[in-house]
Design a protein around this motif. Sequence first.
Motif, short mmCIF file in Angstrom:
data_model
loop_
_atom_site.label_atom_id
_atom_site.label_comp_id
_atom_site.label_asym_id
_atom_site.label_seq_id
_atom_site.Cartn_x
_atom_site.Cartn_y
_atom_site.Cartn_z
N ASP A 13 0.88 -1.16 0.00
CA ASP A 13 0.00 0.00 0.00
C ASP A 13 0.92 1.22 0.00
O ASP A 13 1.93 1.23 0.70
CB ASP A 13 -0.85 0.02 1.28
N ARG A 97 -3.29 -5.85 -8.58
CA ARG A 97 -3.15 -6.95 -7.61
C ARG A 97 -3.75 -8.25 -8.13
O ARG A 97 -4.79 -8.26 -8.78
CB ARG A 97 -3.79 -6.65 -6.24
N THR A 102 -1.94 -12.07 -2.44
CA THR A 102 -2.40 -13.03 -1.42
C THR A 102 -1.19 -13.73 -0.80
O THR A 102 -1.13 -13.95 0.41
CB THR A 102 -3.36 -14.07 -2.04
N GLN A 106 -1.40 -12.52 2.88
CA GLN A 106 -1.91 -13.59 3.74
C GLN A 106 -0.79 -14.62 4.02
O GLN A 106 -0.62 -15.06 5.15
CB GLN A 106 -3.13 -14.29 3.10
P1 TMP Z 1 -5.72 -1.65 -2.85
O1 TMP Z 1 -6.68 -2.27 -3.82
O2 TMP Z 1 -6.07 -0.26 -2.53
O3 TMP Z 1 -4.33 -1.85 -3.24
O4 TMP Z 1 -5.93 -2.38 -1.44
C1 TMP Z 1 -6.23 -3.67 -1.30
C2 TMP Z 1 -5.77 -4.16 0.07
O5 TMP Z 1 -6.09 -5.54 0.18
C3 TMP Z 1 -4.29 -4.02 0.29
O6 TMP Z 1 -4.02 -3.61 1.61
C4 TMP Z 1 -3.77 -5.42 0.10
C5 TMP Z 1 -4.94 -6.28 0.50
N1 TMP Z 1 -4.98 -7.56 -0.23
C6 TMP Z 1 -4.66 -8.72 0.45
O7 TMP Z 1 -4.37 -8.67 1.65
N2 TMP Z 1 -4.69 -9.91 -0.22
C7 TMP Z 1 -5.03 -10.01 -1.55
O8 TMP Z 1 -5.04 -11.09 -2.11
C8 TMP Z 1 -5.36 -8.78 -2.24
C9 TMP Z 1 -5.75 -8.85 -3.69
C10 TMP Z 1 -5.32 -7.59 -1.55
#
Ligand code: TMP
Length: 220
Positions: A13, A97, A102, A106
């Motif tokens: 981020d 993303r 992930t 994760q």
């Molecule tokens: P963003 O779309 O503004 O980049 O934020 C999506 C948020 O979701 C970001 O903090 C990362 C998180 N995320 C995960 O934790 N796992 C995933 O698989 C995806 C696609 C996003």
Amino acid sequence: MPKGFFLTFEGLDGSGKSTQSRLLVGWLEASGEHVRVTRQPGGTRIGDRIRSLLLDSKTESPAPMAELGLMFADRAQALAEIILPALNAGSIVVCDRFTDSTEAYQGGGRQLGSEIVLRLHETMCGGLMPDLTVLLLPDFAASLVRARRRNERMATDGTDEGRFEREGQDFYRRVFDKYREIAAREPVRVVVIDGDGSLEEVHRRIVSVVIECLRAFRAE
Ligand code: TMP
């Protein structure tokens, strides 16, 4: 095999990936390419609902496995509804993303490990990998400052998507390290851009990587 080209943007981020993704899409469209843009989580009606559940800071303590499952549920929907049809039609798909997120968040951040993420990817996404992943990895400290700033902005403008940005520095360090591990494991697919230059400089570097990669892809 899909005919289109699948390009993903990845990064912490605050890495500037959404801005760079927008600039690249503008450049591709101006070059006459047909581009389908999407993001994860979200991008479909079901995915947008999963996104608000996942990112809303009022969502209290989902179990890491539940969070993991929701990321893949979102991705399976996006593949069926957007990504595969667009690739089969020969478009360039630009996705903000994908599974690397992930694995980093994760697998790394939540410490579930890479193996379960890669196994789920195989089962739920048929192992579809991007043709090119642009990984923006600016300096770790700079990314954190930008993520926090974005979080404060969201707190004042009413968008509440800050659940991940509230994580501590240790979490982000694990995400950062996992991204580096993925890049070292897949040096052909994943191109790391340190992102410390100006917006314009970073954009130019991304464009030159994409030109080269598209040329090789179309020559195959
Ligand atoms: P963003 O779309 O503004 O980049 O934020 C999506 C948020 O979701 C970001 O903090 C990362 C998180 N995320 C995960 O934790 N796992 C995933 O698989 C995806 C696609 C996003």
